[in-house]
Design a protein around this motif. Structure first.
Motif, PDB file in Angstrom:
ATOM      1  N   ALA A 212      -9.063-119.836  50.324  1.00  0.00           N
ATOM      2  CA  ALA A 212     -10.420-119.303  50.328  1.00  0.00           C
ATOM      3  C   ALA A 212     -10.666-118.446  51.568  1.00  0.00           C
ATOM      4  O   ALA A 212     -11.281-117.368  51.482  1.00  0.00           O
ATOM      5  N   ARG A 213     -10.189-118.904  52.732  1.00  0.00           N
ATOM      6  CA  ARG A 213     -10.370-118.118  53.962  1.00  0.00           C
ATOM      7  C   ARG A 213      -9.588-116.810  53.883  1.00  0.00           C
ATOM      8  O   ARG A 213     -10.065-115.765  54.357  1.00  0.00           O
ATOM      9  N   ALA A 214      -8.391-116.850  53.288  1.00  0.00           N
ATOM     10  CA  ALA A 214      -7.581-115.634  53.171  1.00  0.00           C
ATOM     11  C   ALA A 214      -8.260-114.615  52.266  1.00  0.00           C
ATOM     12  O   ALA A 214      -8.270-113.411  52.566  1.00  0.00           O
ATOM     13  N   ILE A 215      -8.829-115.078  51.164  1.00  0.00           N
ATOM     14  CA  ILE A 215      -9.542-114.175  50.258  1.00  0.00           C
ATOM     15  C   ILE A 215     -10.743-113.556  50.955  1.00  0.00           C
ATOM     16  O   ILE A 215     -10.997-112.339  50.867  1.00  0.00           O
ATOM     17  N   ALA A 216     -11.501-114.379  51.668  1.00  0.00           N
ATOM     18  CA  ALA A 216     -12.680-113.870  52.377  1.00  0.00           C
ATOM     19  C   ALA A 216     -12.284-112.860  53.450  1.00  0.00           C
ATOM     20  O   ALA A 216     -12.917-111.808  53.601  1.00  0.00           O
ATOM     21  N   ALA A 217     -11.221-113.164  54.191  1.00  0.00           N
ATOM     22  CA  ALA A 217     -10.769-112.249  55.236  1.00  0.00           C
ATOM     23  C   ALA A 217     -10.256-110.946  54.644  1.00  0.00           C
ATOM     24  O   ALA A 217     -10.475-109.861  55.202  1.00  0.00           O
ATOM     25  N   PHE A 218      -9.564-111.038  53.503  1.00  0.00           N
ATOM     26  CA  PHE A 218      -9.037-109.832  52.856  1.00  0.00           C
ATOM     27  C   PHE A 218     -10.183-108.936  52.387  1.00  0.00           C
ATOM     28  O   PHE A 218     -10.124-107.704  52.519  1.00  0.00           O
ATOM     29  N   ILE A 219     -11.232-109.534  51.838  1.00  0.00           N
ATOM     30  CA  ILE A 219     -12.385-108.755  51.368  1.00  0.00           C
ATOM     31  C   ILE A 219     -13.073-108.054  52.536  1.00  0.00           C
ATOM     32  O   ILE A 219     -13.505-106.899  52.427  1.00  0.00           O
ATOM     33  N   ASN A 220     -13.122-108.725  53.682  1.00  0.00           N
ATOM     34  CA  ASN A 220     -13.835-108.180  54.836  1.00  0.00           C
ATOM     35  C   ASN A 220     -13.033-107.156  55.617  1.00  0.00           C
ATOM     36  O   ASN A 220     -13.552-106.116  56.030  1.00  0.00           O
ATOM     37  N   SER A 221     -11.739-107.438  55.825  1.00  0.00           N
ATOM     38  CA  SER A 221     -10.964-106.572  56.724  1.00  0.00           C
ATOM     39  C   SER A 221      -9.549-106.264  56.250  1.00  0.00           C
ATOM     40  O   SER A 221      -8.742-105.764  57.027  1.00  0.00           O
ATOM     41  N   GLY A 222      -9.201-106.586  54.999  1.00  0.00           N
ATOM     42  CA  GLY A 222      -7.852-106.319  54.518  1.00  0.00           C
ATOM     43  C   GLY A 222      -6.886-107.394  54.960  1.00  0.00           C
ATOM     44  O   GLY A 222      -7.265-108.466  55.427  1.00  0.00           O
ATOM     45  N   ILE A 223      -5.577-107.099  54.836  1.00  0.00           N
ATOM     46  CA  ILE A 223      -4.534-108.064  55.168  1.00  0.00           C
ATOM     47  C   ILE A 223      -4.335-108.110  56.680  1.00  0.00           C
ATOM     48  O   ILE A 223      -4.052-107.088  57.308  1.00  0.00           O
ATOM     49  N   ASN A 224      -4.476-109.284  57.269  1.00  0.00           N
ATOM     50  CA  ASN A 224      -4.242-109.477  58.688  1.00  0.00           C
ATOM     51  C   ASN A 224      -2.872-110.106  58.904  1.00  0.00           C
ATOM     52  O   ASN A 224      -2.088-110.286  57.981  1.00  0.00           O
ATOM     53  N   THR A 225      -2.593-110.471  60.145  1.00  0.00           N
ATOM     54  CA  THR A 225      -1.291-111.067  60.481  1.00  0.00           C
ATOM     55  C   THR A 225      -1.287-112.582  60.319  1.00  0.00           C
ATOM     56  O   THR A 225      -0.304-113.234  60.623  1.00  0.00           O
ATOM     57  N   ASN A 226      -2.387-113.140  59.848  1.00  0.00           N
ATOM     58  CA  ASN A 226      -2.443-114.571  59.602  1.00  0.00           C
ATOM     59  C   ASN A 226      -1.354-114.975  58.613  1.00  0.00           C
ATOM     60  O   ASN A 226      -1.102-114.292  57.622  1.00  0.00           O
ATOM     61  N   ASN A 227      -0.680-116.124  58.890  1.00  0.00           N
ATOM     62  CA  ASN A 227       0.440-116.550  58.051  1.00  0.00           C
ATOM     63  C   ASN A 227       0.048-116.712  56.596  1.00  0.00           C
ATOM     64  O   ASN A 227       0.755-116.267  55.690  1.00  0.00           O
ATOM     65  N   ALA A 228      -1.081-117.365  56.350  1.00  0.00           N
ATOM     66  CA  ALA A 228      -1.509-117.617  54.981  1.00  0.00           C
ATOM     67  C   ALA A 228      -1.768-116.303  54.238  1.00  0.00           C
ATOM     68  O   ALA A 228      -1.355-116.134  53.088  1.00  0.00           O
ATOM     69  N   GLU A 229      -2.442-115.365  54.898  1.00  0.00           N
ATOM     70  CA  GLU A 229      -2.727-114.083  54.256  1.00  0.00           C
ATOM     71  C   GLU A 229      -1.448-113.313  53.976  1.00  0.00           C
ATOM     72  O   GLU A 229      -1.297-112.696  52.913  1.00  0.00           O
ATOM     73  N   THR A 230      -0.510-113.343  54.902  1.00  0.00           N
ATOM     74  CA  THR A 230       0.761-112.645  54.705  1.00  0.00           C
ATOM     75  C   THR A 230       1.528-113.225  53.535  1.00  0.00           C
ATOM     76  O   THR A 230       2.057-112.494  52.686  1.00  0.00           O
ATOM     77  N   VAL A 231       1.600-114.546  53.473  1.00  0.00           N
ATOM     78  CA  VAL A 231       2.326-115.200  52.391  1.00  0.00           C
ATOM     79  C   VAL A 231       1.669-114.913  51.042  1.00  0.00           C
ATOM     80  O   VAL A 231       2.353-114.613  50.054  1.00  0.00           O
ATOM     81  N   ILE A 232       0.365-114.973  50.988  1.00  0.00           N
ATOM     82  CA  ILE A 232      -0.343-114.795  49.711  1.00  0.00           C
ATOM     83  C   ILE A 232      -0.250-113.360  49.211  1.00  0.00           C
ATOM     84  O   ILE A 232       0.138-113.109  48.062  1.00  0.00           O
ATOM     85  N   PHE A 233      -0.594-112.394  50.077  1.00  0.00           N
ATOM     86  CA  PHE A 233      -0.763-111.023  49.612  1.00  0.00           C
ATOM     87  C   PHE A 233       0.505-110.174  49.707  1.00  0.00           C
ATOM     88  O   PHE A 233       0.624-109.189  48.965  1.00  0.00           O
ATOM     89  N   LYS A 234       1.425-110.513  50.585  1.00  0.00           N
ATOM     90  CA  LYS A 234       2.633-109.705  50.734  1.00  0.00           C
ATOM     91  C   LYS A 234       3.870-110.336  50.106  1.00  0.00           C
ATOM     92  O   LYS A 234       4.870-109.646  49.892  1.00  0.00           O
ATOM     93  N   VAL A 235       3.819-111.623  49.823  1.00  0.00           N
ATOM     94  CA  VAL A 235       4.997-112.302  49.267  1.00  0.00           C
ATOM     95  C   VAL A 235       4.703-112.832  47.865  1.00  0.00           C
ATOM     96  O   VAL A 235       5.307-112.390  46.881  1.00  0.00           O
ATOM     97  N   ARG A 236       3.774-113.759  47.760  1.00  0.00           N
ATOM     98  CA  ARG A 236       3.590-114.449  46.481  1.00  0.00           C
ATOM     99  C   ARG A 236       2.855-113.606  45.445  1.00  0.00           C
ATOM    100  O   ARG A 236       3.232-113.597  44.279  1.00  0.00           O
ATOM    101  N   PHE A 237       1.803-112.925  45.847  1.00  0.00           N
ATOM    102  CA  PHE A 237       1.051-112.126  44.877  1.00  0.00           C
ATOM    103  C   PHE A 237       1.914-111.060  44.204  1.00  0.00           C
ATOM    104  O   PHE A 237       1.908-110.951  42.963  1.00  0.00           O
ATOM    105  N   PRO A 238       2.694-110.243  44.957  1.00  0.00           N
ATOM    106  CA  PRO A 238       3.551-109.263  44.279  1.00  0.00           C
ATOM    107  C   PRO A 238       4.576-109.921  43.355  1.00  0.00           C
ATOM    108  O   PRO A 238       4.850-109.405  42.265  1.00  0.00           O
ATOM    109  N   ARG A 239       5.135-111.059  43.770  1.00  0.00           N
ATOM    110  CA  ARG A 239       6.137-111.725  42.943  1.00  0.00           C
ATOM    111  C   ARG A 239       5.525-112.247  41.653  1.00  0.00           C
ATOM    112  O   ARG A 239       6.135-112.155  40.574  1.00  0.00           O
TER     113      ARG A 239
END
Length: 341
Positions: free
Chosen positions: A44-71
């Motif tokens: 939930a925090r990763a989704i909120a952060a992505f909506i506000n400022s895009g993909i950050n360097t946070n581990n959870a956001e990186t894993v969700i949007f750069k690794v798992r989501f594309p796969r």
């Protein structure tokens, strides 16, 4: 009689609704599992952060949007494409053992990818080269049949066997000349199927190819039922079999090529999934085609999850689809042997 048909139709519509939920549920589940565990709060925090400022360097956001989501998106589109292409080939060639590589699309795409890997190309260039090479392989198959002047299904299968052999020989030659310490490992792992190198930049090509390939199959899915008859009977019912067969082959080849170009040579999806869907919906392609796509999407997402978490190293998709697909297909073969004759 009308009441029975209405009940049957409602049941199939309910089944299709449930099948639509299947890949969505598999996708949501896949976002949370893996070596890096994602909690609902982190998600939930990763989704909120992505909506506000895009993909950050946070581990959870990186894993969700750069690794798992594309796969997950790639697995859903590739699995659905392979399943739909496999069903179309089985109908066109009136052969329950037909699969997406019957005309050489998989072997051609594999050869193109090997050439690009040898040349040190980027993942996006590898995907594009594999896609074009897969289309070229099927083009050669159709050219051979065109030179013979006839459009029988068996000629396409025989010509596809020849083109398959040629491109598999080319793959073997490329592997023989590849650097054994770097390129050969990449080629071997790609040929066995993998989502490891999937990036967001590769998804538009996969999505576009899937949409273009599925449009004629969806629009003319009711006509696919006519191809189950003999060509003479199909023609008497108003179907011009040769150009229609070429259209379906072209659309199916596009689906197979774009899926193979993205995730490598993944077998058994296009062979097994249509039979699973057929056991649920029956042979009417009005329901069978979308059911095959949805089940194929969920299935490959599930396989990719196993590949990611089963061992400390990532397993090839093609190995897992074979291990799971063979016993399932044997069960389907035994249960449906009377219907296959």
């Amino acid at each position: 009689m009308k009441e029975i048909k209405a009940v049957t139709g409602r049941r199939k519509n309910l089944l299709m609704a449930l099948l639509m939920i299947l890949p969505l549920g598999a996708a949501v589940f896949s976002l949370f599992i893996g070596r890096y565990h994602i909690t609902p709060e982190e998600f939930a925090r990763a989704i909120a952060a992505f909506i506000n400022s895009g993909i950050n360097t946070n581990n959870a956001e990186t894993v969700i949007f750069k690794v798992r989501f594309p796969r997950i998106i790639a697995a859903a589109l590739a699995g659905g494409s392979l399943a739909a292409a496999g069903l179309a080939y089985q109908i066109v060639f009136r052969n329950p053992l037909a699969s997406p590589d019957v005309l050489g699309a998989s072997a051609g795409a594999g050869f193109g990818a090997c050439i690009a890997i040898i040349a040190g190309a980027s993942p996006l260039v590898i995907q594009g080269t594999a896609f074009l090479s897969g289309l070229a392989a099927v083009g050669l198959t159709c050219l051979i049949c065109g030179r013979l002047g006839r459009g029988e299904a068996v000629l396409y299968i025989l010509a596809g066997m020849v083109i398959n052999a040629v491109f598999h020989a080319g793959i073997g030659l490329v592997k023989y000349t590849a650097d054994p310490y770097s390129q050969l490992q990449t080629i071997t792992f790609w040929l066995m199927g993998s989502m490891t190198l999937i990036e967001l930049s590769q998804l538009p090509i996969l999505a576009l190819g899937t949409v273009i390939g599925m449009i004629p199959l969806i629009l003319f899915r009711w006509k696919l039922n006519l191809l189950s008859f003999d060509d003479t009977e199909s023609s008497s019912l108003g179907l011009d079999t040769v150009p229609f067969r070429l259209l379906i082959i072209a659309a199916s080849t596009l689906l197979c090529s774009v899926a193979t170009a993205t995730c490598g040579m993944v077998g058994w999806v296009g062979l097994m999934v249509p039979h699973i869907a057929r056991s649920l919906t029956g042979a009417n392609t009005r329901y069978l085609l979308p059911a095959s796509f949805l089940i194929g999407s969920a299935y490959l997402i599930f396989i990719d999850d196993i590949a990611r978490i089963m061992l400390s190293i990532e397993l090839p998709l093609g190995v897992l689809t074979a291990i799971i697909g063979v016993p399932v297909f044997i069960v389907l073969l035994v249960k449906g042997q009377g219907k296959w004759k």
